[in-house]
Design a protein around this motif. Structure first.
Motif, PDB file in Angstrom:
ATOM      1  N   LYS A   1       0.841  -1.208   0.000  1.00  0.00           N
ATOM      2  CA  LYS A   1       0.000   0.000   0.000  1.00  0.00           C
ATOM      3  C   LYS A   1       0.874   1.254   0.000  1.00  0.00           C
ATOM      4  O   LYS A   1       0.597   2.215  -0.724  1.00  0.00           O
ATOM      5  CB  LYS A   1      -0.917  -0.014   1.233  1.00  0.00           C
TER       6      LYS A   1
ATOM      7  N   LYS B   1      -7.069  24.739   9.776  1.00  0.00           N
ATOM      8  CA  LYS B   1      -8.452  25.215   9.947  1.00  0.00           C
ATOM      9  C   LYS B   1      -8.500  26.669  10.351  1.00  0.00           C
ATOM     10  O   LYS B   1      -9.341  27.428   9.919  1.00  0.00           O
ATOM     11  CB  LYS B   1      -9.144  24.383  11.023  1.00  0.00           C
ATOM     12  N   THR B   2      -7.568  27.042  11.243  1.00  0.00           N
ATOM     13  CA  THR B   2      -7.545  28.421  11.708  1.00  0.00           C
ATOM     14  C   THR B   2      -6.553  29.236  10.884  1.00  0.00           C
ATOM     15  O   THR B   2      -6.170  30.326  11.275  1.00  0.00           O
ATOM     16  CB  THR B   2      -7.145  28.461  13.194  1.00  0.00           C
TER      17      THR B   2
ATOM     18  N   PRO C   1      -2.345   9.900   7.986  1.00  0.00           N
ATOM     19  CA  PRO C   1      -1.713   8.591   8.127  1.00  0.00           C
ATOM     20  C   PRO C   1      -1.807   7.748   6.857  1.00  0.00           C
ATOM     21  O   PRO C   1      -0.962   6.890   6.609  1.00  0.00           O
ATOM     22  CB  PRO C   1      -2.473   7.932   9.272  1.00  0.00           C
ATOM     23  N   ALA C   2      -2.821   7.994   6.019  1.00  0.00           N
ATOM     24  CA  ALA C   2      -2.968   7.187   4.810  1.00  0.00           C
ATOM     25  C   ALA C   2      -2.051   7.670   3.689  1.00  0.00           C
ATOM     26  O   ALA C   2      -2.015   7.079   2.618  1.00  0.00           O
ATOM     27  CB  ALA C   2      -4.422   7.203   4.343  1.00  0.00           C
TER      28      ALA C   2
ATOM     29  N   SER D   1     -12.547  18.249  15.675  1.00  0.00           N
ATOM     30  CA  SER D   1     -11.578  17.226  15.315  1.00  0.00           C
ATOM     31  C   SER D   1     -10.919  16.652  16.556  1.00  0.00           C
ATOM     32  O   SER D   1     -10.854  17.291  17.595  1.00  0.00           O
ATOM     33  CB  SER D   1     -10.501  17.818  14.408  1.00  0.00           C
TER      34      SER D   1
ATOM     35  N   ARG E   1     -12.123   8.094  12.781  1.00  0.00           N
ATOM     36  CA  ARG E   1     -10.947   8.222  11.940  1.00  0.00           C
ATOM     37  C   ARG E   1     -10.987   9.450  11.030  1.00  0.00           C
ATOM     38  O   ARG E   1     -10.015  10.187  10.894  1.00  0.00           O
ATOM     39  CB  ARG E   1     -10.816   6.955  11.091  1.00  0.00           C
TER      40      ARG E   1
ATOM     41  N   ILE F   1      -6.910  13.947  13.605  1.00  0.00           N
ATOM     42  CA  ILE F   1      -5.591  14.342  13.121  1.00  0.00           C
ATOM     43  C   ILE F   1      -4.568  13.563  13.946  1.00  0.00           C
ATOM     44  O   ILE F   1      -4.617  13.577  15.174  1.00  0.00           O
ATOM     45  CB  ILE F   1      -5.369  15.852  13.264  1.00  0.00           C
ATOM     46  N   PHE F   2      -3.691  12.858  13.271  1.00  0.00           N
ATOM     47  CA  PHE F   2      -2.719  12.024  13.970  1.00  0.00           C
ATOM     48  C   PHE F   2      -1.411  12.790  14.131  1.00  0.00           C
ATOM     49  O   PHE F   2      -0.869  13.292  13.156  1.00  0.00           O
ATOM     50  CB  PHE F   2      -2.476  10.728  13.194  1.00  0.00           C
TER      51      PHE F   2
ATOM     52  N   ASP G   1       2.646  13.003  15.157  1.00  0.00           N
ATOM     53  CA  ASP G   1       3.826  12.140  15.169  1.00  0.00           C
ATOM     54  C   ASP G   1       4.724  12.434  16.352  1.00  0.00           C
ATOM     55  O   ASP G   1       5.364  11.557  16.891  1.00  0.00           O
ATOM     56  CB  ASP G   1       4.644  12.347  13.883  1.00  0.00           C
TER      57      ASP G   1
ATOM     58  N   GLN H   1       3.994  18.353  18.146  1.00  0.00           N
ATOM     59  CA  GLN H   1       2.868  18.478  17.227  1.00  0.00           C
ATOM     60  C   GLN H   1       1.542  18.401  17.989  1.00  0.00           C
ATOM     61  O   GLN H   1       0.610  19.139  17.672  1.00  0.00           O
ATOM     62  CB  GLN H   1       2.952  17.339  16.222  1.00  0.00           C
TER      63      GLN H   1
ATOM     64  N   LEU I   1      -1.412  21.272  17.853  1.00  0.00           N
ATOM     65  CA  LEU I   1      -2.798  21.057  17.423  1.00  0.00           C
ATOM     66  C   LEU I   1      -3.778  21.730  18.377  1.00  0.00           C
ATOM     67  O   LEU I   1      -4.771  22.317  17.955  1.00  0.00           O
ATOM     68  CB  LEU I   1      -3.103  19.560  17.327  1.00  0.00           C
TER      69      LEU I   1
ATOM     70  N   ASP J   1      -3.231  25.745  18.175  1.00  0.00           N
ATOM     71  CA  ASP J   1      -3.812  26.369  16.980  1.00  0.00           C
ATOM     72  C   ASP J   1      -5.324  26.173  16.882  1.00  0.00           C
ATOM     73  O   ASP J   1      -5.940  26.657  15.940  1.00  0.00           O
ATOM     74  CB  ASP J   1      -3.176  25.774  15.716  1.00  0.00           C
ATOM     75  N   GLY J   2      -5.902  25.394  17.797  1.00  0.00           N
ATOM     76  CA  GLY J   2      -7.332  25.139  17.710  1.00  0.00           C
ATOM     77  C   GLY J   2      -7.715  24.199  16.586  1.00  0.00           C
ATOM     78  O   GLY J   2      -8.842  24.219  16.109  1.00  0.00           O
ATOM     79  N   GLU J   3      -6.758  23.364  16.137  1.00  0.00           N
ATOM     80  CA  GLU J   3      -7.058  22.405  15.074  1.00  0.00           C
ATOM     81  C   GLU J   3      -7.947  21.273  15.580  1.00  0.00           C
ATOM     82  O   GLU J   3      -8.646  20.636  14.809  1.00  0.00           O
ATOM     83  CB  GLU J   3      -5.762  21.811  14.509  1.00  0.00           C
TER      84      GLU J   3
ATOM     85  N   LYS K   1      -3.653   2.279   9.529  1.00  0.00           N
ATOM     86  CA  LYS K   1      -3.412   3.685   9.214  1.00  0.00           C
ATOM     87  C   LYS K   1      -3.423   3.940   7.706  1.00  0.00           C
ATOM     88  O   LYS K   1      -3.964   4.931   7.251  1.00  0.00           O
ATOM     89  CB  LYS K   1      -2.066   4.132   9.802  1.00  0.00           C
ATOM     90  N   VAL K   2      -2.783   3.062   6.938  1.00  0.00           N
ATOM     91  CA  VAL K   2      -2.684   3.335   5.495  1.00  0.00           C
ATOM     92  C   VAL K   2      -3.895   2.822   4.722  1.00  0.00           C
ATOM     93  O   VAL K   2      -4.015   3.096   3.535  1.00  0.00           O
ATOM     94  CB  VAL K   2      -1.395   2.750   4.864  1.00  0.00           C
TER      95      VAL K   2
END
Lengths: 280, 374
Positions: free
Chosen positions: A60, A123-124, A228-229, B184, B231, B235-236, B238, B242, B246, B249-251, B372-373
């Motif tokens: 994949k 988003k922001t 992730p994909a 999110s 899913r 937002i994942f 790493d 990070q 997130l 920033d209010g993500e 994940k993928v």
């Protein structure tokens, strides 16, 4: 008559010795070791290749890598072609300005540019906030942490690699061909597809190849702007080495990438012809 | 070639060590004269360790700076031993070092998972508990091969801008409920550890049944089915920075974050708070790599870490929870609510099962990557 006299270039052949030494030491040698490691670690055999070819994740990710690279190449061509065309057929002043604009991204580090995209796309971020304020959208749209983000980031970085080869080919095209076609009654669209586009094909292929091959090894951009994909093979190779210390597996993935890339390029050159792609 | 590279890297490592040891030596002399000036009596230990060196490796950054100031420097002043700093800790580097039989590191900060891994693979020296005040440490946080120095936890983090105080996600089931709590989500991309646990909690598995359920294929499937439901809206992250970003920033409106990272973000003005319900604790241990040449000094350094005052100072500086409960007497009232070993917080969650993850990580990680993928 000896060869040297026949071809004045051969007299200066020693000039490429430094380049050959660099490639031998820093490319051929490590790549050969990676190749050997992929068969020798943790023990001799093809176990690493069995894993790579036998598991969904690896296939994949390989597919991801090629899809993203092909998509990036496509979008670079769609966006870059008109730019190169304008650059080749405009006044000297405009041309200088355009070259400057296309080159600017080269002066900034890849990492900085990618982080800048994060600021703009979230988003922001600026884009979503502007669209929200203008009432164009009611909800922020997801421009980052998905495939869209990866394309935006990669196309922006790689665009110059497509534009410049294309531009240099366009510059050398004799406009009389198009004029002749027009005189003979070809409407503009037909004229473009029958005359102009085929003449620019060598530039498009060499630029596209550069973009495609560079994309295959992309690492930072998909990691920061993708989800992730959107995992690409370079990320997987890095993870095999830094997290698992698995050199054999990393080697197998690298070799697989090398082989599939070579096959892809071989097919492209078969179809279009090496000569047209890489010069005359 | 990689062997050669490793050798070369080790050589360079040693060279830079020796350069640093000169500096370290100077610092030690400074420390000694200061200790003498202060009239601090030397313990019996001091004569043994004077002039010796011990190399401490950890994870760098503010964490290692604080460990240096609060474990290493006090030991250096008390005993005259030179403590060298190195790192960052890296599991494959650790393994290579021990397998080569000549570890450069003497005391290393390792994760809960790696502790169990290393014990199984015989990578650590068994600790001589007569040389360490292990009884100062809560039993759940120590072991024959490693003494816990800090505890941290995976928590529910939520935006205080989106959710006002009374009405915020209070369980993982809430975090997985997109209707009740819109926005999110943030989850860890790195591995299935903790993520499968929270998915099962969200699916209604009680905390004490998690690992029993997760040991079965159906249990794992159940966790992924639950993860599938959020899913699209997740937002994942790493890296830990990070995860902070997130929220800053209010993500995301809520999700998984480490308590220390939430604390740091909140201190820097981010609208974030943590919920302690259903938190998952993990421990960092100090261990001695097998084959260490400075066993005595290494034990002395680990012992220095167990001192309540030292742990309290570290907690006040960087908000990592102490393993010595006495430390809470000296911890700032503003910091204490953020700490995982605060009895009030610890009782609301559980300690991650290091042995389970040692035995199942490879298998479950593969499934995680595939999910994940896909």
């Amino acid at each position: 008559m000896n060869l040297v006299a026949k071809n004045p270039m051969n007299k200066n052949a020693w000039l490429i010795v430094p380049a050959i030494v660099v490639i031998l030491c820093f490319f051929i040698y490590p790549v050969s070791w990676l190749l050997i490691d992929s068969f020798a670690r943790p023990k001799w055999g093809i176990q690493n290749y069995e894993v790579v070819l036998g598991r969904f994740v690896y296939l994949k990710v390989l597919l991801n890598t090629f899809t993203i690279s092909a998509g990036t190449t496509f979008w670079c061509a769609v966006i870059g072609y008109p730019v190169a065309y304008t650059m080749a057929h405009c006044s000297k002043r405009t041309r200088r300005l355009l070259i400057f604009v296309v080159l600017i991204p080269f002066w900034t580090s890849l990492l900085v540019r990618t982080f800048a995209w994060m600021v703009l796309l979230q988003k922001t971020g600026l884009i979503n906030q502007t669209l929200l304020t203008l009432g164009v959208i009611a909800e922020p749209i997801a421009l980052i942490y998905n495939r869209i983000g990866v394309y935006i980031g990669m196309v922006q970085v790689l665009l110059p690699f497509l534009i410049f080869p294309l531009y240099s080919v366009m510059l050398r095209i004799d406009r009389n061909y198009s004029f002749a076609a027009a005189t003979l009654g070809a409407p503009p669209v037909r004229n473009f597809f029958r005359i102009y586009l085929p003449l620019t094909l060598p530039g498009l292929v060499s630029g596209g190849t550069l973009v495609f091959v560079s994309s295959l090894g992309y690492y930072i951009t998909p990691a920061l702007l993708g989800g992730p994909a959107d995992l690409m093979i370079a990320q997987l190779i890095e993870r095999q080495i830094s997290t698992s210390g698995n050199w054999g597996m990393a080697g197998a993935l690298a070799v697989l990438l090398l082989v599939v890339t070579a096959i892809c390029l071989g097919v492209v050159h078969r179809i279009i012809g090496v000569k047209t792609a890489w010069g005359r | 070639m990689t062997k050669d590279l490793e050798k070369l890297a080790a050589m360079i490592g040693r060279m830079s060590l020796s350069r640093r040891s000169v500096l370290g030596g100077a610092a030690a002399i400074g420390g000694l004269s200061m200790a003498a000036a202060m009239g601090r009596p030397f313990s019996a230990f001091a004569d043994d360790l004077k002039g010796k060196t011990v190399t401490f490796a950890s994870w760098g950054g503010a964490y290692q700076d604080s460990q240096k100031a609060n474990y290493c420097d006090p030991l250096q002043q008390k005993t005259g031993v030179t403590v060298l700093q190195d790192g960052p800790m890296n599991e494959s580097k650790f393994r290579t070092m021990v397998e080569a039989g000549d570890p450069v590191w003497d005391v290393v900060d390792v994760t809960h998972e790696f502790l169990f891994n290393g014990i199984q693979n015989n990578l650590f020296e068994k600790l001589d508990l007569s040389k360490i005040h292990a009884d100062r440490i809560t039993p759940a946080y120590r072991n024959d091969y490693g003494i816990g120095d800090i505890v941290w936890s995976y928590n529910i983090g939520y935006s205080t801008k989106v959710f006002t105080d009374g009405n915020h996600p209070k369980s993982w089931a809430d975090v997985f409920d997109l209707k009740k709590f819109p926005g999110s989500r943030a989850l860890n991309s790195d591995g299935p550890q903790a993520t499968l646990e929270i998915a099962l909690m969200a699916d209604g598995v009680p905390m004490d049944q998690i690992y029993k359920v997760m040991a079965t294929d159906e249990g794992v499937k159940r966790a992924y089915a639950r993860l599938d439901t959020i899913r699209k809206d997740t937002i994942f992250w790493d890296t830990n920075s990070q995860s902070q970003q997130l929220f800053t920033d209010g993500e995301v409106s809520c999700g998984l974050i480490l308590n220390g990272r939430a604390y740091d973000a909140a201190n820097k003005g981010a609208p974030i708070a943590v919920e302690w319900n259903e938190n998952i604790q993990s421990i960092d241990y100090l261990v001695i790599p097998k084959g260490s040449k400075n066993i005595e000094a290494a034990h002395a350094l680990i012992d220095e870490m167990t001192v309540a005052e030292n742990q309290a100072k570290l907690a006040n500086e960087i908000a990592y929870a102490p393993t010595n409960p006495e430390a809470f007497k000296l911890i700032d009232a503003k910091v204490a609510p953020w700490l995982s070993t605060n009895p009030e917080n610890a009782s609301k969650g559980f300690v991650i099962d290091g042995q389970f993850w040692r035995d199942n990580l490879d298998k479950l990680k593969e499934g995680w990557e595939a999910w994940k993928v896909s």
